[in-house]
Write a protein that holds these residues in place. Structure first.
Motif, short mmCIF file in Angstrom:
data_model
loop_
_atom_site.label_atom_id
_atom_site.label_comp_id
_atom_site.label_asym_id
_atom_site.label_seq_id
_atom_site.Cartn_x
_atom_site.Cartn_y
_atom_site.Cartn_z
N GLU A 6 80.53 52.78 10.07
CA GLU A 6 79.87 53.87 9.35
C GLU A 6 80.88 54.75 8.63
OE1 GLU A 6 77.15 56.06 11.79
OE2 GLU A 6 76.23 54.21 12.51
N THR A 7 81.99 55.05 9.27
CA THR A 7 83.03 55.87 8.65
C THR A 7 83.58 55.19 7.41
OG1 THR A 7 83.63 56.78 10.80
CG2 THR A 7 85.24 57.02 9.03
N ILE A 8 83.85 53.90 7.50
CA ILE A 8 84.35 53.15 6.35
C ILE A 8 83.32 53.14 5.22
CG2 ILE A 8 84.98 50.83 5.53
CD1 ILE A 8 86.23 50.42 8.36
N LEU A 9 82.05 52.93 5.57
CA LEU A 9 81.00 52.91 4.55
C LEU A 9 80.88 54.25 3.84
CD1 LEU A 9 78.17 50.85 6.24
CD2 LEU A 9 79.38 50.28 4.15
N ILE A 10 80.95 55.32 4.57
CA ILE A 10 80.84 56.65 3.97
C ILE A 10 82.01 56.91 3.04
CG2 ILE A 10 80.91 59.13 4.49
CD1 ILE A 10 79.26 58.38 7.05
N GLU A 11 83.20 56.53 3.46
CA GLU A 11 84.40 56.77 2.65
C GLU A 11 84.46 55.86 1.42
OE1 GLU A 11 87.61 56.21 5.36
OE2 GLU A 11 87.23 58.08 6.42
N LYS A 12 84.02 54.62 1.55
CA LYS A 12 84.19 53.63 0.49
C LYS A 12 82.95 53.39 -0.37
CE LYS A 12 88.27 52.23 2.09
NZ LYS A 12 89.51 52.28 1.44
N SER A 13 81.80 53.95 0.00
CA SER A 13 80.57 53.68 -0.74
C SER A 13 80.64 54.20 -2.16
CB SER A 13 79.37 54.33 -0.04
OG SER A 13 79.11 53.68 1.17
N PRO A 16 76.08 57.24 -2.58
CA PRO A 16 75.83 57.84 -1.26
C PRO A 16 74.73 57.15 -0.46
CG PRO A 16 75.70 59.50 -3.01
CD PRO A 16 75.91 58.18 -3.66
N HIS A 17 73.72 56.60 -1.15
CA HIS A 17 72.62 56.01 -0.38
C HIS A 17 73.01 54.70 0.30
CE1 HIS A 17 71.91 53.91 -4.24
NE2 HIS A 17 71.44 52.94 -3.47
N TYR A 18 74.14 54.10 -0.04
CA TYR A 18 74.59 52.88 0.66
C TYR A 18 74.85 53.18 2.14
CZ TYR A 18 75.38 50.53 -3.86
OH TYR A 18 75.24 49.97 -5.09
N ALA A 19 75.57 54.24 2.41
CA ALA A 19 75.86 54.61 3.80
C ALA A 19 74.56 55.00 4.52
CB ALA A 19 76.87 55.74 3.86
N ASN A 20 73.67 55.72 3.82
CA ASN A 20 72.39 56.10 4.42
C ASN A 20 71.55 54.88 4.75
OD1 ASN A 20 72.94 58.82 4.30
ND2 ASN A 20 71.85 59.15 2.41
N MET A 21 71.61 53.88 3.89
CA MET A 21 70.85 52.67 4.15
C MET A 21 71.40 51.93 5.38
SD MET A 21 69.66 49.69 1.60
CE MET A 21 68.43 48.53 2.12
N PHE A 22 72.71 51.90 5.53
CA PHE A 22 73.28 51.27 6.71
C PHE A 22 72.80 51.97 7.98
CE2 PHE A 22 76.44 51.14 10.08
CZ PHE A 22 76.51 49.78 10.29
N VAL A 23 72.81 53.29 7.98
CA VAL A 23 72.33 54.04 9.15
C VAL A 23 70.86 53.72 9.39
CG1 VAL A 23 71.90 56.35 10.07
CG2 VAL A 23 74.04 55.87 8.89
N LEU A 86 62.52 54.82 -0.88
CA LEU A 86 63.62 55.54 -0.23
C LEU A 86 64.98 55.09 -0.76
CD1 LEU A 86 62.82 55.68 3.58
CD2 LEU A 86 62.66 57.49 1.89
N PHE A 87 65.13 53.79 -0.91
CA PHE A 87 66.40 53.23 -1.32
C PHE A 87 66.24 52.49 -2.64
CE2 PHE A 87 66.39 53.40 3.31
CZ PHE A 87 67.45 54.26 3.52
N PRO A 88 66.80 53.05 -3.72
CA PRO A 88 66.67 52.39 -5.02
C PRO A 88 67.47 51.08 -5.05
CG PRO A 88 68.16 54.26 -5.16
CD PRO A 88 67.60 54.26 -3.78
N TYR A 89 66.97 50.16 -5.81
CA TYR A 89 67.68 48.88 -5.97
C TYR A 89 67.36 48.32 -7.35
CZ TYR A 89 63.24 46.46 -5.10
OH TYR A 89 61.96 46.01 -5.17
N SER A 90 68.19 47.40 -7.79
CA SER A 90 67.93 46.72 -9.05
C SER A 90 67.95 45.23 -8.81
CB SER A 90 69.00 47.10 -10.08
OG SER A 90 70.26 46.72 -9.63
N LYS A 91 67.23 44.51 -9.64
CA LYS A 91 67.17 43.05 -9.48
C LYS A 91 68.22 42.39 -10.32
CE LYS A 91 62.43 42.92 -8.12
NZ LYS A 91 61.23 42.21 -8.08
#
Length: 91
Positions: A6-13, A16-23, A86-91
């Motif tokens: 989680e720490t790595i994801l927050i720092e490297k994302s 911001p919603h990438y880390a939130n999605m992991f959680v 909640l989590f935007p995405y693109s195809k």
């Protein structure tokens, strides 16, 4: 460990919603495809539940909301309409 990831994801994302999605994924155990379908109106923070239709069998499911997940959901739903995902995405 999970905390280190989680720490790595927050720092490297990049976003911001990438880390939130992991959680979100780690707290609920849902599939990525299921998480991407959840809308703001599927989340009831007062009752502490998330409504979800399972991709595997099409049956409705209810997920519990932990305190940590509640913080993520609060952040993800800010300024969104009820029908926004909640989590935007693109195809």
């Amino acid at each position: 460990t999970r905390a280190q990831i989680e720490t790595i994801l927050i720092e490297k994302s990049r976003l911001p919603h990438y880390a939130n999605m992991f959680v979100f994924l780690s707290e609920t155990g849902v599939r990525i495809s299921e998480a991407l379908t959840i809308q703001k109106n599927d989340c009831d923070l007062e009752k502490g539940i998330i409504f979800l239709v399972s991709k595997k069998n099409g049956k409705p499911r209810y997920l519990g909301i932990t305190e940590r997940l509640k913080a993520v959901l609060t952040e993800q739903t800010k300024g969104k309409k009820l029908t926004d995902r909640l989590f935007p995405y693109s195809k």
